[in-house]
Design an enzyme around this catalytic site. Structure first.
Site, mmCIF file in Angstrom:
data_model
loop_
_atom_site.group_PDB
_atom_site.id
_atom_site.type_symbol
_atom_site.label_atom_id
_atom_site.label_comp_id
_atom_site.label_asym_id
_atom_site.label_seq_id
_atom_site.Cartn_x
_atom_site.Cartn_y
_atom_site.Cartn_z
ATOM 1 N N LYS A 186 0.846 -1.196 0.000
ATOM 2 C CA LYS A 186 0.000 0.000 0.000
ATOM 3 C C LYS A 186 0.880 1.245 0.000
ATOM 4 C CE LYS A 186 -3.767 1.936 2.861
ATOM 5 N NZ LYS A 186 -4.566 1.644 4.082
ATOM 6 N N SER A 215 -9.240 1.750 2.656
ATOM 7 C CA SER A 215 -8.275 2.522 1.880
ATOM 8 C C SER A 215 -7.221 1.669 1.178
ATOM 9 C CB SER A 215 -7.582 3.525 2.801
ATOM 10 O OG SER A 215 -6.886 2.867 3.848
ATOM 11 N N SER A 220 -10.032 -0.880 6.539
ATOM 12 C CA SER A 220 -9.289 -0.628 5.302
ATOM 13 C C SER A 220 -8.565 -1.838 4.730
ATOM 14 C CB SER A 220 -8.280 0.502 5.522
ATOM 15 O OG SER A 220 -8.959 1.717 5.699
#
Length: 530
Positions: free
Chosen positions: A129, A204, A228
C-alpha cells in the site's frame, strides 16, 4: 419511547434521500459508458499458486525466481491499465533481486529446510500500500501536497517481508490519507474492481485488494483503522486479516496514528490464498508473534459460533443486501450440517451505534491527555490547517486539491469534538461492548458478521452511504482480530464474504476457520474465468 420513534423516522428520511440521490446520479450521468466487463482471467500457471507454493518451488529449483517475477510483471502490464491499482513500480529492481535469488540457489550451499526456516518467502513477489514506506517509491497517501515525497527507507513490516526473501513489485493506490472506503484521490485517480470495473475496489487498501484479486500480486501489505483491509478484501473476493491490536508494527506509514488511534490502527496481510495468512502474519509480526497461538490447530467441531445478520437497524447505515444474508445463512447451514455445531443467533444491541462509537473513540484524547492529530492538520501536511467549510466551497468551484470524502471527514471531525458529553457516553458504551464480546467469545468462540452491508457498489455511490464502514470499524475500537473470508460470487459475478471475529489474541481461530472455509466455498475466484 420517543427516541426509537425518532430513530425510525430518521432512518426512513435518510434512506429516502439516499435513494433520491442515487436516482439523480443516474440521471445526470446518462451517457456515461458502463464498463461491465471483468479483467481477462489469469491463465499462466505461475499466477495461480499461493505464495507458500511459489516459495517451495523456487527453493527446490523447480522454477526460476526470474520467471516468477516476469510472469507477475507481465500480468500487471496487462491488467493495471484496466484497474489502476499499482501506482509506482520497481520492476527492474525486482528482476535484479530475482536473479540474485537464482544465483544464491545455484550455489547450492544451503539446504531446503534451512532456507524454508530463514527465508520462507524467498523469491515471492508482493505489493505494498502506497501509504507504507518502500525505499525509492512514493509515499504520499494520495495527498497532492506530498506528490514529491519519496521513501528513503522501508517501513518495518516491509523490512520483515524482505528479510523473509519476498520481493516487492511496487506500491498501490489508496484513498486520500487512508480515510475513505473508495480508493480514489487527485494524485493517482480511481482504482477499479477486477470483477467489474464499474464497481469500487474499496479502501483505503483498495489498490492492494484490486491488484491481488486481478492476479497481479499474490499477497500484499495493508493497514486498517476502520476496515481498510477487510472492505477491499471483501469487495475483491480475497482474504484479509486485521490482527489483534499491537501485534504487527505500524511504523513507517503515513499518516501514522497518534493518541488513542494507535490502539485502533492495525497492519495486516492481504492475499488470494488462505494458506498464506498465517505465514505472512508470522513474518510481518516478528517477535510479537509469540503473543498468539498461530500453530495451535483449530477443530471446527470445538469452536462455538455466534451470528448476527445485521447491526440491528442503524438509521444511518444501509440495509444488508439479500444475497449477503443468503450467503451468511448458507455458511451457517454448512457448519451445522457438516460439523454438528449449533450456531447461536445473538442480538448485540450496541452494534446499532457502531459508527457513533468509532467516531467518539477516534476523536478522544490519548492516555496522556493530548488530542490526536487532527485530520485537518494532516490534509495540510502538518504545515497549514485546512478549513473544511472553506475547502468545501472551493470544491464546489472546482478549486480544491482534496477529495469530497476527505473534506467531509474534516467537517465530521469538527462536529464530533463539539458534544463531549455525548462522546463520553459513547466511549463508555464502547468499553461495555468490548467486555460483552470478550465474555461471549472466550477462548473458543467465533462471531459471524457481514463484512459490509452492500456488495461492491458502483463508483461514487459510497458518498451517498458514507457510514456503511461501521460494519468493520467497530472491531478496530474494541481491538478484536477479524478475518474477511470470501464466500463465492453473487448472481452478477461480484464477491460475497463474511467477517470471522475472535477474542483478543485468538487470531488463530478466525484464521483457522477461514482456511477451512476456503476449501468449502472456493476462496478466491479468477475474475473473468468461465
Amino acid at each position: 419511547m420517543a427516541r426509537p420513534v425518532l430513530e425510525r423516522c430518521l432512518a426512513l428520511l435518510l434512506r429516502a434521500v439516499s435513494r433520491l440521490l442515487l436516482v439523480l446520479l443516474a440521471l445526470f450521468q446518462p451517457f456515461r459508458p458502463r464498463n461491465w466487463r471483468p479483467v481477462p482471467p489469469a491463465v499462466r500457471p505461475l499466477l495461480l499458486l499461493s505464495g507458500l507454493e511459489l516459495a517451495r518451488r523456487i527453493r527446490r529449483r523447480q522454477v526460476k525466481c526470474v520467471d516468477v517475477i516476469e510472469a507477475y510483471i507481465s500480468r500487471i502490464k496487462d491488467v493495471n491499465p484496466i484497474v489502476n491499482a499499482l501506482v509506482a513500480e520497481r520492476f527492474a529492481a525486482a528482476l535484479k533481486e530475482a536473479q540474485q535469488v537464482d544465483n544464491r540457489l545455484a550455489e547450492g550451499s544451503e539446504d531446503e529446510k534451512s532456507l524454508e526456516e530463514s527465508v520462507p518467502y524467498l523469491g515471492v513477489p508482493f505489493t505494498v500500500k502506497e501509504a507504507f514506506a518502500l525505499e525509492g517509491s512514493p509515499n504520499s497517501a494520495g495527498l497532492v501536497s506530498r506528490k514529491n515525497v519519496i521513501a528513503l527507507t522501508d517501513a518495518a513490516v516491509v523490512t520483515n517481508l524482505r528479510k523473509a526473501g519476498a520481493i516487492p513489485l511496487g506500491v498501490t493506490n489508496c484513498s486520500e490519507l487512508c480515510m475513505w472506503y473508495e480508493s480514489s484521490n487527485h494524485l493517482y485517480g480511481t482504482t477499479r474492481n477486477p470483477y467489474n470495473v464499474d464497481r469500487i475496489a474499496g479502501g483505503s487498501s483498495g489498490g492492494e485488494g484490486s491488484i491481488i484479486a486481478a492476479a497481479g500480486s499474490v499477497m500484499g501489505v495493508g493497514s486498517d483503522i476502520g476496515g481498510s483491509i477487510r472492505m477491499p478484501a471483501f469487495f475483491n473476493g480475497i482474504f484479509g486479516h486485521k490482527p489483534t491490536t499491537g501485534l504487527i508494527p505500524n511504523g513507517g506509514q503515513f499518516p501514522d496514528a497518534t493518541g488513542l488511534r494507535m490502539e485502533f490502527l492495525c497492519t495486516g496481510p492481504m492475499c488470494r490464498y488462505a494458506e498464506d495468512l498465517i505465514p505472512m502474519f508470522k513474518v510481518m509480526a516478528g517477535p510479537n508473534i509469540s503473543k498468539v497461538k498461530l500453530d495451535e490447530e483449530v477443530f471446527i467441531r470445538k469452536v462455538k459460533f455466534y451470528s448476527m445478520e445485521h447491526d440491528g437497524g442503524s438509521p444511518i447505515v444501509s440495509k444488508v443486501d439479500n444475497e449477503l444474508i443468503h450467503a451468511h445463512r448458507r455458511l451457517i447451514e454448512y457448519l451445522e450440517v457438516q460439523f454438528g455445531v449449533q450456531v447461536q443467533q445473538v442480538k448485540i444491541h450496541k452494534m446499532k451505534y457502531a459508527f457513533q462509537m468509532w467516531s467518539a473513540m477516534m476523536s478522544s484524547p490519548g492516555t496522556d491527555g493530548k488530542e490526536p492529530e487532527s485530520f485537518k492538520d494532516l490534509m495540510g501536511d502538518c504545515r497549514k490547517e485546512m478549513k473544511p467549510l472553506w475547502e468545501l466551497m472551493k470544491k464546489i468551484l472546482g478549486l480544491s486539491q482534496h477529495t469530497l470524502p476527505a473534506i467531509g471527514l474534516g467537517i465530521v471531525e469538527d462536529l464530533a469534538k463539539v458534544n463531549r458529553r455525548s462522546n463520553a457516553k459513547l466511549i463508555n458504551m464502547c468499553q461495555n461492548l468490548q467486555a460483552e464480546f470478550s465474555s461471549l467469545l472466550g477462548d473458543d468462540g467465533v462471531f459471524l458478521y457481514p463484512s459490509h452491508p452492500k456488495i461492491a457498489p458502483r463508483h461514487h455511490h459510497p458518498k451517498l452511504m458514507p457510514f456503511n464502514f461501521a460494519y468493520t470499524a467497530i472491531f478496530n475500537v474494541i481491538g478484536l482480530p477479524v478475518t474477511q473470508c470470501p464466500l463465492g460470487l453473487s448472481k452478477d459475478g461480484l464477491p460475497l464474504g463474511i467477517q470471522l471475529v475472535a477474542n483478543h489474541h485468538n487470531d488463530h481461530l478466525c484464521l483457522g476457520v477461514a482456511q477451512h472455509l476456503e476449501s468449502a466455498f472456493g476462496g478466491w475466484r479468477n475474475p473473468g474465468a468461465p
